[in-house]
Motif scaffolding. Sequence first.
Motif, PDB file in Angstrom:
ATOM      1  N   ASP A   1     -11.726  -1.370  -7.125  1.00 55.57           N
ATOM      2  CA  ASP A   1     -12.115  -0.939  -5.778  1.00 55.57           C
ATOM      3  C   ASP A   1     -13.476  -1.516  -5.386  1.00 55.57           C
ATOM      4  OD1 ASP A   1      -9.789   0.446  -5.349  1.00 55.57           O
ATOM      5  OD2 ASP A   1     -10.635   2.420  -5.802  1.00 55.57           O
ATOM      6  N   ARG A   2     -14.369  -1.639  -6.346  1.00 57.00           N
ATOM      7  CA  ARG A   2     -15.699  -2.187  -6.067  1.00 57.00           C
ATOM      8  C   ARG A   2     -15.626  -3.693  -5.775  1.00 57.00           C
ATOM      9  NH1 ARG A   2     -17.845  -1.566 -10.852  1.00 57.00           N
ATOM     10  NH2 ARG A   2     -17.793  -3.749 -11.436  1.00 57.00           N
ATOM     11  N   MET A   3     -14.817  -4.418  -6.533  1.00 56.82           N
ATOM     12  CA  MET A   3     -14.771  -5.871  -6.413  1.00 56.82           C
ATOM     13  C   MET A   3     -13.790  -6.361  -5.349  1.00 56.82           C
ATOM     14  SD  MET A   3     -14.983  -7.094 -10.374  1.00 56.82           S
ATOM     15  CE  MET A   3     -13.567  -6.130 -10.854  1.00 56.82           C
ATOM     16  N   LEU A   4     -12.690  -5.643  -5.138  1.00 53.12           N
ATOM     17  CA  LEU A   4     -11.635  -6.145  -4.264  1.00 53.12           C
ATOM     18  C   LEU A   4     -11.334  -5.253  -3.064  1.00 53.12           C
ATOM     19  CD1 LEU A   4      -9.144  -7.331  -7.025  1.00 53.12           C
ATOM     20  CD2 LEU A   4     -10.791  -8.695  -5.764  1.00 53.12           C
ATOM     21  N   LYS A   5     -11.852  -4.058  -3.023  1.00 49.66           N
ATOM     22  CA  LYS A   5     -11.564  -3.127  -1.918  1.00 49.66           C
ATOM     23  C   LYS A   5     -10.053  -3.090  -1.668  1.00 49.66           C
ATOM     24  CE  LYS A   5     -15.984  -2.492  -0.892  1.00 49.66           C
ATOM     25  NZ  LYS A   5     -16.649  -2.445  -2.155  1.00 49.66           N
ATOM     26  N   ILE A   6      -9.316  -2.520  -2.594  1.00 53.71           N
ATOM     27  CA  ILE A   6      -7.857  -2.504  -2.539  1.00 53.71           C
ATOM     28  C   ILE A   6      -7.369  -1.397  -1.606  1.00 53.71           C
ATOM     29  CG2 ILE A   6      -5.768  -2.132  -3.911  1.00 53.71           C
ATOM     30  CD1 ILE A   6      -7.269  -3.437  -6.248  1.00 53.71           C
ATOM     31  N   THR A   7      -6.471  -1.776  -0.684  1.00 52.39           N
ATOM     32  CA  THR A   7      -5.874  -0.815   0.248  1.00 52.39           C
ATOM     33  C   THR A   7      -4.362  -1.026   0.288  1.00 52.39           C
ATOM     34  OG1 THR A   7      -6.121  -2.291   2.157  1.00 52.39           O
ATOM     35  CG2 THR A   7      -7.944  -0.774   1.712  1.00 52.39           C
ATOM     36  N   ARG A   8      -3.669  -0.032   0.838  1.00 54.03           N
ATOM     37  CA  ARG A   8      -2.211  -0.143   0.993  1.00 54.03           C
ATOM     38  C   ARG A   8      -1.905  -1.225   2.034  1.00 54.03           C
ATOM     39  NH1 ARG A   8       0.720   4.714  -0.494  1.00 54.03           N
ATOM     40  NH2 ARG A   8       2.156   4.298   1.229  1.00 54.03           N
ATOM     41  N   LEU A   9      -0.861  -1.972   1.785  1.00 51.68           N
ATOM     42  CA  LEU A   9      -0.461  -3.038   2.703  1.00 51.68           C
ATOM     43  C   LEU A   9       0.238  -2.468   3.942  1.00 51.68           C
ATOM     44  CD1 LEU A   9      -0.337  -6.107   3.119  1.00 51.68           C
ATOM     45  CD2 LEU A   9       1.791  -6.111   1.858  1.00 51.68           C
ATOM     46  N   VAL A  10       1.077  -1.460   3.731  1.00 55.30           N
ATOM     47  CA  VAL A  10       1.788  -0.813   4.834  1.00 55.30           C
ATOM     48  C   VAL A  10       1.328   0.642   4.880  1.00 55.30           C
ATOM     49  CG1 VAL A  10       4.042  -0.113   5.718  1.00 55.30           C
ATOM     50  CG2 VAL A  10       3.783  -2.334   4.598  1.00 55.30           C
ATOM     51  N   ASP A  11       0.902   1.078   6.044  1.00 54.59           N
ATOM     52  CA  ASP A  11       0.397   2.447   6.194  1.00 54.59           C
ATOM     53  C   ASP A  11       1.545   3.392   6.546  1.00 54.59           C
ATOM     54  OD1 ASP A  11      -1.424   4.498   6.227  1.00 54.59           O
ATOM     55  OD2 ASP A  11      -2.002   4.169   8.322  1.00 54.59           O
ATOM     56  N   ALA A  12       2.365   3.675   5.542  1.00 57.55           N
ATOM     57  CA  ALA A  12       3.485   4.600   5.710  1.00 57.55           C
ATOM     58  C   ALA A  12       3.811   5.176   4.340  1.00 57.55           C
ATOM     59  CB  ALA A  12       4.704   3.882   6.287  1.00 57.55           C
ATOM     60  N   ALA A  13       4.480   6.310   4.314  1.00 61.90           N
ATOM     61  CA  ALA A  13       4.856   6.949   3.058  1.00 61.90           C
ATOM     62  C   ALA A  13       6.148   6.337   2.531  1.00 61.90           C
ATOM     63  CB  ALA A  13       5.036   8.447   3.274  1.00 61.90           C
TER      64      ALA A  13
ATOM     65  N   ASN B   1       9.845   6.016   1.392  1.00 65.57           N
ATOM     66  CA  ASN B   1      11.085   6.522   1.981  1.00 65.57           C
ATOM     67  C   ASN B   1      11.025   6.664   3.492  1.00 65.57           C
ATOM     68  OD1 ASN B   1      12.552   6.636  -0.447  1.00 65.57           O
ATOM     69  ND2 ASN B   1      11.561   8.584  -0.952  1.00 65.57           N
ATOM     70  N   ASP B   2       9.870   6.387   4.122  1.00 63.62           N
ATOM     71  CA  ASP B   2       9.796   6.380   5.590  1.00 63.62           C
ATOM     72  C   ASP B   2      10.540   5.157   6.118  1.00 63.62           C
ATOM     73  OD1 ASP B   2       8.272   8.651   5.703  1.00 63.62           O
ATOM     74  OD2 ASP B   2       6.431   7.663   6.399  1.00 63.62           O
ATOM     75  N   SER B   3      11.037   5.270   7.334  1.00 64.90           N
ATOM     76  CA  SER B   3      11.650   4.133   8.003  1.00 64.90           C
ATOM     77  C   SER B   3      10.536   3.359   8.716  1.00 64.90           C
ATOM     78  CB  SER B   3      12.691   4.627   9.016  1.00 64.90           C
ATOM     79  OG  SER B   3      13.298   3.527   9.637  1.00 64.90           O
ATOM     80  N   ILE B   4      10.499   2.056   8.487  1.00 65.70           N
ATOM     81  CA  ILE B   4       9.470   1.219   9.121  1.00 65.70           C
ATOM     82  C   ILE B   4      10.131   0.066   9.858  1.00 65.70           C
ATOM     83  CG2 ILE B   4       7.709   1.801   7.408  1.00 65.70           C
ATOM     84  CD1 ILE B   4       8.161  -1.059   6.250  1.00 65.70           C
ATOM     85  N   GLU B   5       9.409  -0.490  10.796  1.00 65.19           N
ATOM     86  CA  GLU B   5       9.889  -1.672  11.502  1.00 65.19           C
ATOM     87  C   GLU B   5       9.280  -2.907  10.845  1.00 65.19           C
ATOM     88  OE1 GLU B   5      10.365  -3.443  15.966  1.00 65.19           O
ATOM     89  OE2 GLU B   5      10.402  -1.296  15.552  1.00 65.19           O
ATOM     90  N   VAL B   6      10.125  -3.860  10.504  1.00 66.02           N
ATOM     91  CA  VAL B   6       9.695  -5.102   9.859  1.00 66.02           C
ATOM     92  C   VAL B   6       9.686  -6.189  10.929  1.00 66.02           C
ATOM     93  CG1 VAL B   6      10.202  -6.798   8.061  1.00 66.02           C
ATOM     94  CG2 VAL B   6      10.720  -4.376   7.685  1.00 66.02           C
ATOM     95  N   PRO B   7       8.557  -6.867  11.131  1.00 67.12           N
ATOM     96  CA  PRO B   7       8.511  -7.939  12.131  1.00 67.12           C
ATOM     97  C   PRO B   7       9.546  -9.027  11.822  1.00 67.12           C
ATOM     98  CG  PRO B   7       6.314  -7.462  11.279  1.00 67.12           C
ATOM     99  CD  PRO B   7       7.282  -6.688  10.443  1.00 67.12           C
TER     100      PRO B   7
END
Length: 183
Positions: free
Chosen positions: A107-119, A121-127
């Motif tokens: 976290d200090r070196m790379l600042k890792i975050t989720r790529l998709v902001d959803a839980a 099993n949620d339904s998401i729209e894919v571009p």
Amino acid sequence: MRIGLAFRAFFKAMFDAQAAERMALALDGQSPAPAITQSATEPTAEKPAAPAPAKPTGQNPAITLLATLQRDARLIDLIHENLDQYQDAQVGAAARPCLKQCRQSLDRMLKITRLVDAAENDSIEVPGDASPARYRWIGEGASSQATNAKLVHAGWQATTTDLPKWSGAAADENVIAPAQITL
């Protein structure tokens, strides 16, 4: 005669880099490349020597990352330990502080975050023009043509990269961790 030749060679070497190079080869017993002759009326345009391709200096970023994880969390020690000799509870007790420290370091070196902001099993729209580096279709019947999908894993991304700067000797650039010694 030899003194005159020596003076001519001296001044030619001083003011003509190609001639100096050929003379150096001849003096070292190697056969010099044939000289390119120019007429007396052509101006002598010195070509700048092509720079030698620079060898990348410093430590490979992968080694730097591993060295940091070893220094902060002793990750490589844990990975290379023969875990068959320990009970699951002992492995878990050893892994917990290592994994916590690895997360803090990453976290200090790379600042890792989720790529998709959803839980999950949620339904998401894919571009429609989704990059395969960002979205990977999995399972039977997965279609890269679909625009709606169920999120199985949100993925991870590094939002910044701040690896420690390495300043060691070239011979040591692949060292992940030094050997520890005592008297």
